[in-house]
Enzyme design. Structure first.
Site, mmCIF file in Angstrom:
data_model
loop_
_atom_site.group_PDB
_atom_site.id
_atom_site.type_symbol
_atom_site.label_atom_id
_atom_site.label_comp_id
_atom_site.label_asym_id
_atom_site.label_seq_id
_atom_site.Cartn_x
_atom_site.Cartn_y
_atom_site.Cartn_z
ATOM 1 N N SER A 151 -7.956 -49.746 -23.859
ATOM 2 C CA SER A 151 -6.922 -50.546 -23.195
ATOM 3 C C SER A 151 -5.580 -50.334 -23.864
ATOM 4 O O SER A 151 -4.544 -50.166 -23.207
ATOM 5 C CB SER A 151 -7.256 -52.036 -23.284
ATOM 6 O OG SER A 151 -8.210 -52.415 -22.343
ATOM 7 N N ASN A 208 -14.969 -48.097 -23.951
ATOM 8 C CA ASN A 208 -15.144 -48.270 -25.395
ATOM 9 C C ASN A 208 -16.590 -48.198 -25.869
ATOM 10 O O ASN A 208 -16.949 -48.836 -26.851
ATOM 11 C CB ASN A 208 -14.563 -49.628 -25.818
ATOM 12 C CG ASN A 208 -13.112 -49.779 -25.449
ATOM 13 O OD1 ASN A 208 -12.345 -48.823 -25.506
ATOM 14 N ND2 ASN A 208 -12.724 -50.981 -25.047
ATOM 15 N N ASP A 255 -4.240 -57.227 -14.724
ATOM 16 C CA ASP A 255 -4.914 -57.673 -15.945
ATOM 17 C C ASP A 255 -5.130 -59.181 -15.876
ATOM 18 O O ASP A 255 -5.324 -59.729 -14.796
ATOM 19 C CB ASP A 255 -4.070 -57.266 -17.164
ATOM 20 C CG ASP A 255 -4.918 -56.906 -18.364
ATOM 21 O OD1 ASP A 255 -5.512 -57.824 -18.952
ATOM 22 O OD2 ASP A 255 -4.993 -55.709 -18.728
ATOM 23 N N HIS A 296 -5.321 -60.591 -23.264
ATOM 24 C CA HIS A 296 -5.384 -59.140 -23.082
ATOM 25 C C HIS A 296 -4.170 -58.616 -22.322
ATOM 26 O O HIS A 296 -3.539 -57.634 -22.732
ATOM 27 C CB HIS A 296 -6.672 -58.788 -22.345
ATOM 28 C CG HIS A 296 -6.958 -57.323 -22.254
ATOM 29 N ND1 HIS A 296 -6.483 -56.535 -21.225
ATOM 30 C CD2 HIS A 296 -7.684 -56.494 -23.062
ATOM 31 C CE1 HIS A 296 -6.895 -55.290 -21.401
ATOM 32 N NE2 HIS A 296 -7.631 -55.237 -22.506
#
Length: 380
Positions: free
Chosen positions: A320, A257, A133, A166
């Site tokens: 996520s 998404n 990430d 994130h």
């Protein structure tokens, strides 16, 4: 194959000219060809060791290199021995950021999947969780006891410090452990190994992801969270995911998404991952989640509170967030049954899921439930 001629061709064709944003992956079918090519690439025309040309990165896991895009026309001696593929950009999978929050404790998603009911039996102790990430906030009090150094693939000599948020949010849902003043994640005694492959904008190249997977395999990471997606199929990424799967490293990936029905993002679309969609607090599939028969399980992903930069907490939504719940649940499972293989874990995740209320979308997967998951594992 004349490896020296090919190496010289690459040196010429891979020099960045104008646009630096396009990269390519050159992958070899034969391991011996790959070794000969690397040896030739390290040697300059005078015969002295010179190292790799600037911008060239070795992807040993898949017998490939990544380099700046130049000529896509392979020399004749490489015909049938290697192929070019675009080194695509990938982005983390989350919707626009929600508000900074002060209410913490046990987030609704962690409660909803019944993780607290399992903590008397398993907390994920010593399970190694890789999070590919944006890095993680190493100073966050909720994560202080859950982190190992990991690796920064963008700046190798520095910590994988999060400059986006994130990765910290994902890590918090998996393994936060600060009951008195912060929040608790799904597997509070699991260990997070942050792999920073994404920049401050939440963007990475496929080659960065492959290097992250390679690091996880080499360091015997048990389960890897990959909360990002792309629309384009990459043979190189599929090869890396498959190699990790065979090596016993399971990858959990987000479906995306865009609210698409019948289609999900890569790498979740690969059969060697666990593909995760998102649900909301009404026990329904979230409107934003991509869904299809390729989704293996759904998990809470709407309005999820977790750790954020500078010791804060933020509410976020996206597949996520759902993915990190599943990764945490697998850590709980592996602490109790460390002998389980990736295919067994995937089958348990699918078979133990609870039915969902949403009857409009075609689906076969249910929602994650930790208690049912552990009970199913005990019956093996």
């Amino acid at each position: 194959m004349d490896a020296s001629d090919i190496a010289e061709w690459l040196r010429t064709s891979s020099r960045p000219a104008g646009k630096r944003g396009r990269r390519s992956i050159l992958r070899f079918w034969d391991p011996d060809d790959y070794v000969r090519f690397l040896n030739a690439l390290r040697t300059n025309p005078s015969g002295a060791e010179s190292g790799f040309p600037r911008g060239v990165r070795k992807l040993s896991l898949i017998r490939a290199i990544s380099c700046w895009a130049g000529s896509r026309e392979l020399p004749p001696s490489l015909a049938g021995r290697a192929y070019w593929e675009e080194d695509c950009r990938v982005r983390v999978s989350a919707l626009p950021k929600g508000a900074i929050v002060t209410d913490k404790g046990i987030p609704w998603g962690v409660k909803h999947i019944q993780a607290p009911l399992a903590w008397s039996r398993t907390t994920g102790y010593r399970v190694k969780v890789g999070v590919i990430d944006t890095g993680v906030d190493f100073e966050h009090p909720d994560l202080h006891h859950s982190l190992e150094r990991g690796i920064n693939l963008l700046q190798r000599m520095t910590l994988p410090q999060d400059d986006n948020g994130h990765g910290t949010h994902i890590a918090g849902t998996i393994a936060a452990a600060n009951e008195l003043q912060g929040m608790i994640g799904v597997a509070p005694r699991s260990t997070i190994y942050p792999i920073k492959a994404f920049d401050h904008n939440g963007s990475a190249y496929v080659s960065d992801i492959i290097l992250g997977i390679e690091w996880c395999v080499r360091n015997q990471i048990d389960v890897v969270n990959m909360s990002f997606g792309m629309k384009t199929r990459s043979k190189s990424l599929l090869n890396a995911v498959s190699t990790a799967y065979r090596a016993g490293t399971l990858i959990v990936a987000s479906s995306g998404n865009d609210g698409r029905i019948g289609d999900i993002d890569y790498p979740a679309r690969y059969g060697q991952t666990i593909a995760v969609g998102a649900t909301n607090q009404k026990n329904r599939i979230a409107s934003f989640t991509n869904r299809s028969g390729l989704v293996d399980v759904y998990a809470p992903g709407d309005r999820i509170v977790s750790a954020w930069l500078k010791g804060k907490h933020r509410e976020m939504s996206g597949t996520s967030m759902a993915t990190s719940h599943v990764t945490g649940a697998i850590a709980l499972l592996l602490a109790m049954k460390p002998e389980l293989k990736p295919d067994q874990i995937k089958a348990l995740i699918q078979s133990s899921a609870t039915p969902l209320k949403n009857g409009k979308a075609l689906r076969t997967a249910g929602e994650l439930n930790v208690v049912r998951l552990l009970k199913a594992a005990e019956q093996l």
